[in-house]
Design an enzyme around this catalytic site. Sequence first.
Site, PDB file in Angstrom:
ATOM      1  N   HIS A 145       0.798  -1.253   0.034  1.00 20.32           N
ATOM      2  CA  HIS A 145       0.096   0.041   0.116  1.00 20.32           C
ATOM      3  C   HIS A 145       0.787   1.269   0.179  1.00 20.32           C
ATOM      4  O   HIS A 145       0.427   2.086  -0.971  1.00 20.32           O
ATOM      5  CB  HIS A 145      -0.907  -0.150   1.247  1.00 20.32           C
ATOM      6  CG  HIS A 145      -1.927   1.277   1.557  1.00 20.32           C
ATOM      7  ND1 HIS A 145      -2.966   1.478   0.989  1.00 20.32           N
ATOM      8  CD2 HIS A 145      -1.529   2.473   2.261  1.00 20.32           C
ATOM      9  CE1 HIS A 145      -3.395   2.731   1.476  1.00 20.32           C
ATOM     10  NE2 HIS A 145      -2.545   3.304   1.946  1.00 20.32           N
ATOM     11  N   GLU A 146       2.030   1.066   0.766  1.00 16.40           N
ATOM     12  CA  GLU A 146       2.856   2.544   0.965  1.00 16.40           C
ATOM     13  C   GLU A 146       3.595   2.679  -0.420  1.00 16.40           C
ATOM     14  O   GLU A 146       3.817   3.711  -0.775  1.00 16.40           O
ATOM     15  CB  GLU A 146       3.839   2.284   2.099  1.00 16.40           C
ATOM     16  CG  GLU A 146       2.895   2.357   3.529  1.00 16.40           C
ATOM     17  CD  GLU A 146       2.013   3.408   3.639  1.00 16.40           C
ATOM     18  OE1 GLU A 146       2.170   4.474   3.332  1.00 16.40           O
ATOM     19  OE2 GLU A 146       1.015   3.216   4.225  1.00 16.40           O
ATOM     20  N   HIS A 149       1.414   4.244  -2.737  1.00 16.74           N
ATOM     21  CA  HIS A 149       1.541   5.899  -2.610  1.00 16.74           C
ATOM     22  C   HIS A 149       2.619   6.389  -3.232  1.00 16.74           C
ATOM     23  O   HIS A 149       2.543   7.187  -4.020  1.00 16.74           O
ATOM     24  CB  HIS A 149       1.638   6.153  -1.179  1.00 16.74           C
ATOM     25  CG  HIS A 149       0.317   6.381  -0.598  1.00 16.74           C
ATOM     26  ND1 HIS A 149      -0.757   6.983  -0.811  1.00 16.74           N
ATOM     27  CD2 HIS A 149      -0.245   5.657   0.790  1.00 16.74           C
ATOM     28  CE1 HIS A 149      -1.594   6.767   0.055  1.00 16.74           C
ATOM     29  NE2 HIS A 149      -1.435   6.017   0.967  1.00 16.74           N
ATOM     30  N   GLU A 226      -6.337   7.112  -1.089  1.00 15.53           N
ATOM     31  CA  GLU A 226      -6.357   5.823  -0.219  1.00 15.53           C
ATOM     32  C   GLU A 226      -6.786   4.717  -1.027  1.00 15.53           C
ATOM     33  O   GLU A 226      -6.215   3.672  -1.023  1.00 15.53           O
ATOM     34  CB  GLU A 226      -6.774   6.127   0.913  1.00 15.53           C
ATOM     35  CG  GLU A 226      -6.111   7.064   2.114  1.00 15.53           C
ATOM     36  CD  GLU A 226      -4.908   6.476   2.396  1.00 15.53           C
ATOM     37  OE1 GLU A 226      -5.002   5.160   2.753  1.00 15.53           O
ATOM     38  OE2 GLU A 226      -3.650   7.337   2.450  1.00 15.53           O
TER      39      GLU A 226
END
Length: 297
Positions: A145-146, A149, A226
């Site tokens: 997930h990071e 980003h 997100e």
Amino acid sequence: MMRIGLFLLTNIAVLIVASITLNLLGVDHYVSGAGLNMTSLLIFCAVFGFAGSFISLFLSKKMAKMTTGTEIITQARNSDEQWLLDTVAELSEKAGIKMPEVGIFPAQQANAFATGWNKNDALVAVSLGLLQRFQKEEVKAVMAHEIGHVANGDMVTMSLVQGVINTFVMFFARIAGYAVDSFLKSNDEESQPGTGIGYFITVIVFEIIFGILASFIVSWFSRYREFRADEAGADLSSNHAMIGALQRLKAEYEMPDQMPGQLTAFGISSHMKSGLMELMSSHPPLDKRIEALQKRG
């Protein structure tokens, strides 16, 4: 004390950079006897609006390390750290970006964040509590997930969005301030040329009002990214693992958040909110994020 010092240094840097930029551009004062110079006003607001956003962006890695106590893993000291380095390297290669710095910050609340001024010079960090309690498949999904980003360029994009918002909040607040001040002066035969106290008070009031309204836009965009980072995390790890990680985060959400405010927007989770506060939250409710991933199949 350290956070106050960083805040003051950042604001001093903004003033210096903005002042030099305005001088180089030859921007005159935007209020004169002839009225408002809209071009000068817009340039003035844009310089200050974007200066703050981009100085914060360029200092983001250093500030994140100092405010969270993140320790960068330069050489693995145990099997967990080696696994974390290998996992981030694998995910970064799959995402097509240069491997970011990898760190661990000493918080028991399950969280992680990404920051950095570009996708090939980033930092991803995970809390010690998450690393200790989550299964490896779940930790991998969180790091995916990071990395999502970073690969999506969310840090730069959010800085651009914030810069635009800052510019127009300052711009319209000063137009409103000038209008109110002109109205007050029209009823005062002894008024002096230039802006009066009514201008400055009105600007402050309208910056607060417009700033609150603008925060809804910034928060909406933050929530949108997100969902995109969750999708990227699911693609880089697996949909099942990403859902499992979010469900695990939901089970632990009552633990106090130990992330500094300026990094909360880039964390994997934040406290659940409802009603008006949900609209101002940087993260969608975990239930909605899980539901969105479940719909992907």
